[in-house]
Write a protein that holds these residues in place. Structure first.
Motif, PDB file in Angstrom:
ATOM      1  N   UNK A 531       0.842  -1.196   0.000  1.00 12.01           N
ATOM      2  CA  UNK A 531       0.000   0.000   0.000  1.00 12.01           C
ATOM      3  C   UNK A 531       0.872   1.239   0.000  1.00 12.01           C
ATOM      4  N   UNK A 532       0.422   2.227  -0.755  1.00 12.97           N
ATOM      5  CA  UNK A 532       1.072   3.542  -0.799  1.00 12.97           C
ATOM      6  C   UNK A 532       0.009   4.543  -0.365  1.00 12.97           C
ATOM      7  N   UNK A 533       0.173   5.115   0.836  1.00  9.26           N
ATOM      8  CA  UNK A 533      -0.862   5.949   1.431  1.00  9.26           C
ATOM      9  C   UNK A 533      -0.307   7.327   1.727  1.00  9.26           C
ATOM     10  N   UNK A 534      -1.087   8.344   1.353  1.00 10.98           N
ATOM     11  CA  UNK A 534      -0.698   9.719   1.666  1.00 10.98           C
ATOM     12  C   UNK A 534      -1.810  10.381   2.454  1.00 10.98           C
ATOM     13  N   UNK A 535      -1.478  11.456   3.125  1.00  8.17           N
ATOM     14  CA  UNK A 535      -2.456  12.241   3.895  1.00  8.17           C
ATOM     15  C   UNK A 535      -2.753  13.553   3.199  1.00  8.17           C
ATOM     16  N   UNK A 536      -2.830  13.468   1.848  1.00  5.63           N
ATOM     17  CA  UNK A 536      -2.989  14.672   1.055  1.00  5.63           C
ATOM     18  C   UNK A 536      -4.441  15.099   0.895  1.00  5.63           C
ATOM     19  N   UNK A 537      -4.688  15.777  -0.229  1.00  6.84           N
ATOM     20  CA  UNK A 537      -6.001  16.396  -0.468  1.00  6.84           C
ATOM     21  C   UNK A 537      -7.057  15.384  -0.877  1.00  6.84           C
ATOM     22  N   UNK A 538      -6.671  14.190  -1.296  1.00  4.56           N
ATOM     23  CA  UNK A 538      -7.640  13.171  -1.701  1.00  4.56           C
ATOM     24  C   UNK A 538      -8.127  13.351  -3.140  1.00  4.56           C
ATOM     25  N   UNK A 588      -8.579  13.950   3.306  1.00  2.00           N
ATOM     26  CA  UNK A 588      -7.910  13.065   4.262  1.00  2.00           C
ATOM     27  C   UNK A 588      -6.833  12.203   3.622  1.00  2.00           C
ATOM     28  N   UNK A 589      -6.841  12.070   2.291  1.00  2.00           N
ATOM     29  CA  UNK A 589      -5.773  11.332   1.646  1.00  2.00           C
ATOM     30  C   UNK A 589      -6.261  10.211   0.743  1.00  2.00           C
ATOM     31  N   UNK A 590      -5.289   9.503   0.169  1.00  2.00           N
ATOM     32  CA  UNK A 590      -5.559   8.461  -0.820  1.00  2.00           C
ATOM     33  C   UNK A 590      -4.712   7.237  -0.508  1.00  2.00           C
TER      34      UNK A 590
END
Length: 611
Positions: A531-538, A588-590
């Protein structure tokens, strides 16, 4: 029509006939009673005169027993017994002068009315013959009748018989009136039916002449019974010229050859549908006809044929045009299919080139970043080497001049030690950077499958991206257990990670100064979940279904090509044999989830670079 109401005719139905026979029994019983009283009053000393009455009474009892189930036979018993007893009285007593002769008309009337013609003829003949024989015998002296009965007895007999005859006459009149009324009613009904039939005939004629088809009726010998003008016009004739003629007398031979087998099958009782051509002898026009032939049955035998013929020339011409268009369309489809196949081949080649170009572009960017990153340790090493050279020259000069002192030598050794450590650090950093870049570059170019340690492979990819990623303040965290081994393609896997990381930095962290990107791996039964998870804009919900489609990008025209994630999906599915999915919450991210098998499928190595 006579307005007199219809009266009951006792012979019209079985129940009425039974009622008539019962009334006849009572009438004859009344006559017997009157006759018995007359004999008792006028001839008390002649009991022999009671015998005929006793015989008729006995027959009444037999007839009454037969009335319920066989009323006609009950009348037969009465007629026969009355005739026999009357004949016996005539022969026994007064001969042709006997009053009992009046009973003969009653018996003859009953025989002819109820029992039929044969009984009428038989009783009339027997009565006439008996009376003639008695008259001849009396005239010739061979028969001497007894004295006549008393006037009272004769009068009573005559009156009683007249009453019975009057009753029979009334019943006969009522029957005639009923028959007359029924005949008038039947006549009126028939007139109404004739009017209705005439109206139906007119409606049928109008319908046949105005129906948009040719209609014809044949008998069992294929002769025309009726047809409309449209049918006769098919052969250049009028309806009067066709009626009564057999089909072979006016239908051309060429047409008969077309429909021969169908016509015979219809005559055999099987409905037929066929299409035939028609040649009009007057205009010379050729037309096409659809014909339906339906047999007409009576008692299980074919007694005629009905045919409906519809002109379908326009439809046939349209079908021919459609077939021609279909043939032309098929040619066009084949041509366009060939062109499309060629275009698809070119597109496939373009996609292959695009993937290679992107790999080369990624590699070029890595080369530029690594080159820039190597400038610092190599420059520092060059600077230290120059310093070492100056110090060596200075040491050599002091030795030559005899000015070398211990303090200078110690300082020189200290400086050399510090410089050597600094140079070693810089060269070690350059060596590690080159080693990671070399491995990633080899994987990107060769796309060879090999056994890899997932943690090491991802670490090497991050090392090669470090020079470009350090420009931003975003952090990357790894949660990858050691010892996860895959038999896969490290080059395409690295390209997937590079694209996802760059996508997060370019799109996910837009407007965010310090973002967090987490790369995690969890072993599964048949492989690993990465999994590659970020806390960006979504990502907006409406964009998720379109995310992996080629040329779809929220940055299209602003630096985005719309191919990055499409290529990522193709590499994961068609080269690594895995599965790629995405979930996102705006603000919250993608999370990109990649399921990889422990052993990549063989086709991935057989079609390198084919997304």
């Amino acid at each position: 029509m006579d307005s007199e109401p219809i009266q009951l005719n006792y012979l019209d139905d079985l129940e009425g006939f039974r009622r008539f026979v019962n009334w006849l029994h009572w009438a004859i019983a009344g006559v017997l009673l009157i006759s018995a009283l007359a004999i008792y009053v006028s001839s008390p000393k002649e009991p022999v005169r009671y015998l005929p009455l006793a015989g008729v009474l006995l027959s009444l009892l037999v007839s009454a027993g037969l009335t319920r189930h066989r009323p006609k036979r009950a009348v037969m018993v009465i007629v026969c017994s009355v005739w026999l007893m009357s004949s016996l009285a005539i022969v026994k007593f007064a001969g042709v002068h006997s009053a009992s002769i009046i009973v003969y008309p009653f018996t003859i009337a009953m025989a002819g009315w109820v029992l039929g013609r044969r009984w009428l003829i038989a009783l009339t003949s027997a009565s006439g013959l008996l009376l003639l024989l008695l008259a001849w015998a009396e005239a010739s002296g061979r028969f001497a009748p007894t004295p006549r009965a008393t006037p009272l007895l004769v009068g009573c007999q005559i009156v009683a018989v007249l009453v019975i005859i009057a009753f029979l006459t009334y019943v006969a009149r009522q029957g005639l009136m009923n028959s007359r009324n029924r005949a008038l009613q039947l006549s009126s009904h028939l007139a109404t039916q004739n009017a209705e039939l005439a109206q139906q005939e007119r409606e049928l004629l109008v319908l046949m002449e105005n129906v948009p088809a040719a209609v014809v009726s044949f008998d069992a010998h294929s002769r025309v019974r009726r047809c409309n003008r449209a049918y006769a016009a098919l052969f250049g004739l009028e309806p009067q010229q066709v009626l009564g003629r057999a089909i072979e007398e006016f239908v051309p031979l060429s047409t008969l050859e077309q429909i021969g087998s169908k016509w015979q099958a219809a005559l055999a009782g099987e409905a037929q549908h066929y299409r035939r051509s028609n040649h009009n002898p007057l205009t010379g026009a050729i037309s096409w006809m659809d014909a339906d032939v339906i047999p007409e049955f009576a008692d299980g035998q074919v007694v005629g044929l009905f045919a409906l013929v519809v002109d379908v020339t326009e439809r046939v011409q349209a079908e021919q045009q459609i077939r021609a268009l279909n043939a032309e369309l098929e040619q066009r489809v084949e041509q366009r299919s060939a062109e499309l196949a060629e275009a698809m081949q070119r597109l496939q080649q373009s996609r292959d080139e695009l993937v290679r170009s992107q790999a080369k572009a990624t590699l070029s960017a890595m080369v530029a970043n690594v080159s820039h990153e190597l400038n610092t340790p190599i420059g520092n090493s060059v600077l230290l080497a120059g310093t070492f050279q100056q110090m060596a020259s200075e040491l050599q000069r002091q030795l030559n001049d005899g000015q070398l002192r211990k303090s200078s030598l110690l300082k020189l050794c200290e400086t050399l030690d510090q410089g050597s450590q600094m140079m070693q650090q810089n060269l070690g950093r350059a060596e590690a950077l080159m080693r990671s870049f070399k491995q990633v570059a080899v994987d990107q170019v060769s796309e060879r499958r090999r056994k890899i340690d997932l943690a090491d492979t991802i670490h090497e990819v991050l090392q090669s991206l470090a020079p470009s990623l350090k420009k931003a303040k975003h952090r990357i965290e790894l949660d990858i257990p050691a010892g996860i081994e895959l038999d896969s393609l490290p080059g395409p896997l690295g390209q997937v990670l590079i694209n996802l990381i760059n996508n997060a930095y370019l799109h996910g962290f837009e407007g965010i100064d310090e973002g967090l990107l987490r790369i995690c791996a969890h072993p599964e039964a048949a492989g690993v979940l990465l999994t590659v998870e970020d806390n960006g804009v979504g990502i907006p919900p409406e964009a998720l279904p379109e995310l992996f489609k080629p040329f779809y990008s929220t940055k299209l025209g602003a630096g985005g090509s719309g191919l990055g994630l499409s290529i990522v999906e193709n590499i994961v599915v068609k080269m690594l044999g895995g599965h790629l999915s995405v979930s996102s919450t705006p603000g919250r991210g993608t999370i990109f989830s990649i399921t990889l098998p422990s052993v990549a499928p063989d086709f991935a190595s057989e079609q390198p670079g084919m997304p």
